[in-house]
Design an enzyme around this catalytic site. Structure first.
Site, short mmCIF file in Angstrom:
data_model
loop_
_atom_site.label_atom_id
_atom_site.label_comp_id
_atom_site.label_asym_id
_atom_site.label_seq_id
_atom_site.Cartn_x
_atom_site.Cartn_y
_atom_site.Cartn_z
N GLU A 17 6.62 -31.34 31.02
CA GLU A 17 5.84 -30.62 30.36
C GLU A 17 5.94 -30.14 28.75
O GLU A 17 6.91 -29.61 28.44
CB GLU A 17 5.36 -29.27 30.97
CG GLU A 17 4.26 -28.36 30.68
CD GLU A 17 3.71 -27.55 31.80
OE1 GLU A 17 3.62 -27.90 32.81
OE2 GLU A 17 3.99 -26.25 31.39
N ALA A 125 -9.02 -21.25 41.04
CA ALA A 125 -8.64 -22.43 40.50
C ALA A 125 -9.36 -23.50 41.54
O ALA A 125 -9.84 -24.62 41.02
CB ALA A 125 -7.17 -23.06 40.58
#
Length: 297
Positions: A17, A125
């Site tokens: 990431e 989400a």
């Protein structure tokens, strides 16, 4: 490429990431980071952005994800938060991602805080995941999960029930928040399986290599610090190079233990530090290759 397919051909999926440069940093910093990471055997690279989730941040994330795909031929995953966005904001972002060939999206609510003004179109989400799949079912949606429980959930059982909503909305793969105690991950996995969650889950690992990371990291995610970790930090706190080496070794040991216990994925939070990411990857590369060769037999 839909990265969900990776889990059908590999026992362990390894990912990294990165994040775009801060406003005070040159944009060249992220290009230098990606150039440095280009040779690492990552199955995908995810690209995050700041808590505010502004139009500029979303645009920069899309730009970097597109660069990863076009220049380095590594599949990108674009982070997308919704708390600070309207449906039209999200629709425009999805238009841009689609136009740039970005197929994989990590759907997140986004952190609450002074930099975030909720727009009330999305509150969780799973709503974003459902919206993405309705916009275009070909998008592959990932979700986040929390081995030590999300801060807004009263219990881990309640948190896992909420997690099931993300999966029902279309999430094919989960990535955990960072943690330093593998037992928390194993306990979480046991509970998730008992609740019927069978999608692959990647363990999120962040190497702590300097003192300034400690308070910031703990306040950001609420991860508990096991005795072995705290002892390490205290032992080498006054020796930056020793602390860096110890922090890398701790992360490597975490990963080896996870692989030995059949984790499906390792997701390394690089903090844009090429040296650290490279040292960790080199230490575990042959172990991952060995497990993936077993899968192919």
């Amino acid at each position: 490429m839909n990265i969900a397919n990776l889990f059908q051909s590999k026992k362990i999926v390894y990912s990294l990431e990165v994040f775009p440069p801060k406003k005070t940093s040159s944009v060249d910093t992220i290009y230098n980071t990606l150039y440095g990471l280009r040779g690492l055997p990552a199955d995908f690279i995810s690209v995050t952005y700041g808590a505010g989730g502004s139009d500029t941040q979303r645009s920069k994330t899309c730009e970097i994800a597109s660069l990863i795909k076009s220049e380095y031929q590594i599949e990108p995953v674009s982070h997308l938060t919704c708390l600070n966005s309207t449906k039209e904001d999200i629709r425009q972002t999805l238009d841009s991602l689609k136009a740039n060939g970005i197929q994989n999206i990590l759907a997140l609510r986004g952190d609450k805080g002074p930099a975030v003004t909720p727009k009330n179109d999305f509150t969780h989400a799973n709503e974003l995941a459902e919206f993405i799949k309705a916009y275009d079912p070909s998008f592959n949606v990932l979700g986040a999960c929390y081995p030590e429980c999300h801060c807004d959930s009263e219990t881990i059982d309640q948190d896992i029930e909420n997690l099931k909503l993300k999966i029902e909305a279309g999430a094919s793969h989960l990535i955990t928040q960072l943690f330093f105690n593998n037992n928390h991950f194993y306990e979480f996995m046991d509970k998730a399986i008992q609740k019927g969650i069978t999608v692959p889950i990647s363990a999120g690992i962040m190497p702590i290599i300097n003192k300034s990371q400690i308070e910031r990291t703990v306040s950001m995610c609420g991860a508990s610090l096991p005795r072995a970790f705290s002892t390490m930090i205290n032992k080498y706190a006054d020796d930056p190079q020793a602390l860096k080496d110890a922090g890398i070794a701790y992360a490597v040991n975490q990963i080896i233990d996870l692989i030995s216990n059949d984790v499906r994925g390792i997701h390394l939070y690089t903090m844009n530090n090429v040296e650290t990411a490279s040292r960790i990857t080199e230490s575990i590369e042959n172990i991952i290759k060995s497990q993936n060769r077993i899968t192919k037999r």
